[in-house]
Design a protein around this motif. Sequence first.
Motif, PDB file in Angstrom:
ATOM      1  N   VAL A 237       5.796  -1.739 -19.465  1.00  0.00           N
ATOM      2  CA  VAL A 237       6.543  -1.816 -18.211  1.00  0.00           C
ATOM      3  C   VAL A 237       5.786  -1.066 -17.110  1.00  0.00           C
ATOM      4  N   GLY A 238       6.391  -1.037 -15.922  1.00  0.00           N
ATOM      5  CA  GLY A 238       5.820  -0.296 -14.815  1.00  0.00           C
ATOM      6  C   GLY A 238       4.706  -1.051 -14.121  1.00  0.00           C
ATOM      7  N   ASN A 239       3.914  -0.308 -13.372  1.00  0.00           N
ATOM      8  CA  ASN A 239       2.836  -0.901 -12.595  1.00  0.00           C
ATOM      9  C   ASN A 239       1.542  -1.005 -13.400  1.00  0.00           C
ATOM     10  N   ILE A 240       0.717  -1.945 -13.014  1.00  0.00           N
ATOM     11  CA  ILE A 240      -0.625  -2.037 -13.593  1.00  0.00           C
ATOM     12  C   ILE A 240      -1.462  -0.926 -12.961  1.00  0.00           C
ATOM     13  N   PRO A 241      -2.049  -0.037 -13.771  1.00  0.00           N
ATOM     14  CA  PRO A 241      -2.789   1.094 -13.195  1.00  0.00           C
ATOM     15  C   PRO A 241      -3.943   0.635 -12.308  1.00  0.00           C
ATOM     16  N   ALA A 242      -4.044   1.293 -11.161  1.00  0.00           N
ATOM     17  CA  ALA A 242      -5.109   0.935 -10.226  1.00  0.00           C
ATOM     18  C   ALA A 242      -6.485   1.280 -10.770  1.00  0.00           C
ATOM     19  N   ASN A 243      -6.554   2.268 -11.691  1.00  0.00           N
ATOM     20  CA  ASN A 243      -7.876   2.684 -12.156  1.00  0.00           C
ATOM     21  C   ASN A 243      -8.513   1.687 -13.120  1.00  0.00           C
ATOM     22  N   ILE A 244      -7.786   0.614 -13.477  1.00  0.00           N
ATOM     23  CA  ILE A 244      -8.453  -0.466 -14.223  1.00  0.00           C
ATOM     24  C   ILE A 244      -9.567  -1.060 -13.372  1.00  0.00           C
ATOM     25  N   GLY A 245      -9.407  -0.962 -12.060  1.00  0.00           N
ATOM     26  CA  GLY A 245     -10.441  -1.468 -11.154  1.00  0.00           C
ATOM     27  C   GLY A 245     -11.738  -0.700 -11.206  1.00  0.00           C
ATOM     28  N   THR A 246     -11.746   0.428 -11.917  1.00  0.00           N
ATOM     29  CA  THR A 246     -12.997   1.198 -12.067  1.00  0.00           C
ATOM     30  C   THR A 246     -13.797   0.769 -13.285  1.00  0.00           C
ATOM     31  N   CYS A 247     -13.255  -0.180 -14.061  1.00  0.00           N
ATOM     32  CA  CYS A 247     -13.965  -0.677 -15.254  1.00  0.00           C
ATOM     33  C   CYS A 247     -15.006  -1.692 -14.778  1.00  0.00           C
ATOM     34  N   SER A 248     -16.101  -1.217 -14.259  1.00  0.00           N
ATOM     35  CA  SER A 248     -17.029  -2.065 -13.512  1.00  0.00           C
ATOM     36  C   SER A 248     -17.687  -3.143 -14.355  1.00  0.00           C
ATOM     37  N   ASN A 249     -17.709  -2.995 -15.681  1.00  0.00           N
ATOM     38  CA  ASN A 249     -18.343  -3.992 -16.548  1.00  0.00           C
ATOM     39  C   ASN A 249     -17.344  -4.888 -17.264  1.00  0.00           C
ATOM     40  N   LEU A 250     -16.080  -4.809 -16.876  1.00  0.00           N
ATOM     41  CA  LEU A 250     -15.035  -5.590 -17.544  1.00  0.00           C
ATOM     42  C   LEU A 250     -15.240  -7.083 -17.280  1.00  0.00           C
ATOM     43  N   THR A 251     -15.252  -7.874 -18.353  1.00  0.00           N
ATOM     44  CA  THR A 251     -15.380  -9.330 -18.228  1.00  0.00           C
ATOM     45  C   THR A 251     -14.076 -10.042 -18.579  1.00  0.00           C
ATOM     46  N   THR A 252     -13.224  -9.416 -19.419  1.00  0.00           N
ATOM     47  CA  THR A 252     -11.959 -10.038 -19.833  1.00  0.00           C
ATOM     48  C   THR A 252     -10.837  -9.017 -19.720  1.00  0.00           C
ATOM     49  N   LEU A 253      -9.779  -9.375 -18.987  1.00  0.00           N
ATOM     50  CA  LEU A 253      -8.615  -8.515 -18.824  1.00  0.00           C
ATOM     51  C   LEU A 253      -7.368  -9.337 -19.137  1.00  0.00           C
TER      52      LEU A 253
END
Length: 777
Positions: A237-253
Motif C-alpha cells: 500500500v501507500g505511495n511508490i517511493p521516489a527513490n526508485i528513480g535513483t536505480c539508474s541501471n533498472l531495466t524492468t520494474l
Amino acid sequence: MTPSAAFFPPFFFLLFSMLALTPIHRFNAAALSQDQDQDNDATWLLSFKASVYSDPSNLLGSWNTSPNPCSNSSSSSSWFGVSCDPISSRVVSLNLTIPSQGRQPNGFNILSGTLSSSLAHLTHLRILSLAHHAFSGRIPPQLGSLNSLQILELQGCNLSGSIPHSLFLSLSLHFLNLSHNSLSDSIPPGFLNSTGALAVLDLSNNLLSGALSSSKSSSNGCPQSLAYLSLSNNFLVGNIPANIGTCSNLTTLLLNGNLFEGKIPSTLGRLSRLQVLDISRNNLSRNKLSGYLPERLGELEGLQHVLLAENNLTGEIPNQIGELTSLLALNLSHNDLRGYIPTNLGNAKNLEIVLLDHNSISGEVPSSLAALSNLALLDLSFNNLSGPIPPFKHAINCDSFKGNPFLHSCPDHGVSAPPTGLPFPLKVRKGQNRSKLRSFVIGISTSVSVLVSILTVIFVFILGRRKLSRLASLRRKVVVTFTGAPPGLNYDNVIRATGNFSVGNLIGSGGFGSTYKAELVPGFLVAVKRLSIGRFQGIQQFDAEIRTLGRIRHKNLVTLMGYYVGKAEMFLVYNYLPGGNLDTFIHEETCMNKEWRVIHKIAVDVANALTYLHYSCVPRIVHRDIKPSNILLDEELNAYLSDFGLARLLEVFQTHATTDVAGTFGYVAPEYATTCRVSDKADVYSFGVVLLELLSGKKSLDPSFSEYGNGFNIVAWARLLVAEGRSFELFSPELWQSGPHDDLLAMLRLASSCTVESVSVRPSTKQVLDKLNQLNA
C-alpha cells in the motif's frame, strides 16, 4: 623476455621466501585447519539433511558421512547438488533446484522440510538454490551473514513469516528470488540499499503488505547494479517511493497487482535504461494510483512496455509517449484519461499493442495510429471518440471501437459512415433553408412532449397496478413474479408441484428454511424455499425488502423468480440447478471432475458473485453465510451463489431482539462471531474456508481434526501444515497428483490470506477475484 617469464622468478622468490619464513608446525596447522573446515562443511550439510523429513526420490542419498563432499581436487562433488572450490576444498554451491521440465507431476522428486540455520555455517557458499521444494517455515536470518553468498533462490518453497532484514544488508548478494511463497508482513526498510550489490530482486506473488520505505541511512538510493525489480502481486500500500528513480541501471520494474495509491513519481523518468514498466491492477477502490502520467516517461528511449492499466490516472496522454521509438506495448486501459490520442503516437513505429479502452479520451482516431505496420492488438472502446475511423494497414476488430457513441461506424471497405445517433448539427451548409430546420426542431419538440405525457400516464398506471397487486397479494394468495418467471408460477401450482411441501420433494434445509423441488409445468423445474415463518414479522417491510432482491441479476447468482407473502406462510421461488450443491461435489466420493480446471472455475464464479454483491448492488449486500451448501451447480459445473440477502431479512424482521450471528459455525469470521459486527471481509473469510475445502476435500470441521483437540478447524489445520512445511499434505491426493502444483499452492496462499485473523490484512473480494484470474486456468 616474455611478460610471463619476467613475472615468474620474482613470484617464486616471494613464495619460497614465505615458505622459508613459515615454521613447519604452522604450515601443518594450516593444512589441518583446512581439513577441519572440510569436515565442518560436511557436518553442516548433514545437519541440513536432517531437517529434510521427506525425500521420496532419495535425492540426498549420496550425502553420507564418508567420503567428504570436497575430498577430491576438482570442483565436482560426489554429493548431489554440491559444488566445491578446487583450491580451498570448501563448499561454494548448493543447488537442489529441480528445473520445471524435470519436476514430476506427483511431486515425487520434491524435498520437504525446514530451512536449517546450519546452512549459514557454510562460510564460502556463493550459490544457494532450493527453489520449488517444500522448504517451508521461516527464512533463517543467519543467511544474511554469508559474506560470499551471491545467488539466493528460494522461490516456490511455501516459505512464511517475514523477510529477514539481514538479507538486504549483504554486500555480496547479486541475485535474490523469494517469489511465489507465503511471506508476509512488510518489506524491511532500506530494501533498496545503496551499498548493496543486488542486480535482481524478485519478491512477487507473496502476501507482503504495508508501505514501501527506504532506509534513512541509504541517502544515495538503491544500488546502481539493480537491473530487475519485481514486487508484483502482493498487498503493498501507500505511495511508490521516489527513490526508485535513483536505480539508474533498472531495466524492468514490476509493481502490478498491489494496492498502491497516490501519483506515479516523476523520478521514474530518470530511469534511462528502463525497458518494462508495469504498475497495472492496483485495484482497491479508494486506493488507486492517481494523478497525471509523468511526461518524463517519454524520455526513456529504451522503454518497450508501459503497462499502467486499471488505476485512476487522469489528465492527458503525454505527447512524449510518441517519441518512444522502442515501445512495443502501451496499456493505459481502465483509467480516467482525457484529452486526445497524441497524433505523434504513430512515430512509435514498433508498437504492437495499444490498449486505451475504458477512459474518457475524445477527438478523432489519428491516421498515424492506423499507419502502424506492426500493430497486432488495438482497443479504443468505451471512450468519447468521434469522427471517422481511418483505414488501418491490417484487419481490425470492430469491437475495438464500440462504446464510442459519436464515432463513425466500423468500416467494411475502408469507408467510415457517420453515426445515426450523432446530435445535430454536424455541419450546416450555407444557403440551407433555416426555416425547415426550425420547423423540424419544433416538430421534434412537440412529439417529445406528447411522448413524455403518454409515458407519464403509462408509468402512473403501471405503478398503481403494482401497488394494488402487492396489496392484493397480502389479502389473497398471489405469487408476485419478477423478470424471467414462467407463466405457470402461481400459488396453486407451487403447492401442487411441491406436494404441499412434502418430504419427498425436499432437497435441502438451512437456517432460513427448507427448499423443495417443484415441476410447475412439464419440463420446467424451480426451487421453492419455504421460509421459517416464526423468524419473521412485518409483512409490508418484508415485501419491500424482497423486491430489492428480485431486481438483482448476475450470471453467478441464483435467480429469484417470485415470492409469496402471507400471514401464515412465506416462500421464495428460484431457478432450479440440477448439479446439486458444492458441499456434495466436494465431499461425496462418487463426484468426478475434481481437477484444477473445475475447481479454479468454481472459485472464480463464486468470487465474481461476491464481488457483484459487495460493489455493484445498491445498497451493497454482505452475504454472511458463505458455505458449500449455499453454492449451487448446473450440469456444466458452473457455480451460483444462493441465499444472498436473506441474512439482512433475518436481521431486520426477527420477532425479538437478538445477538445471534447469521452464519454457520466453522465458516464465520472470528471478528463477526465475537463482536457481531459485519463487513464484506467476513464474507472473504468464509470464502477462504470454502477454498480450503475445495483443495483438501475435507469439511471445515472435519472429524479427522479431532486428534488436535476440540475446536480445531480447517483454517488452523492449514496454518499448521504450511508452518511445518507440509503444504502438499493439505491437497486431496487426486488433485495434487494431477496438478499443476504451482497454481494449487498459489490458491492455498490466497486461501490463507483470506482467513487471516486481522481484518485489515484480509484482501477484498475484488482483490481475491483478481488473484484468481491471474492463476493458470
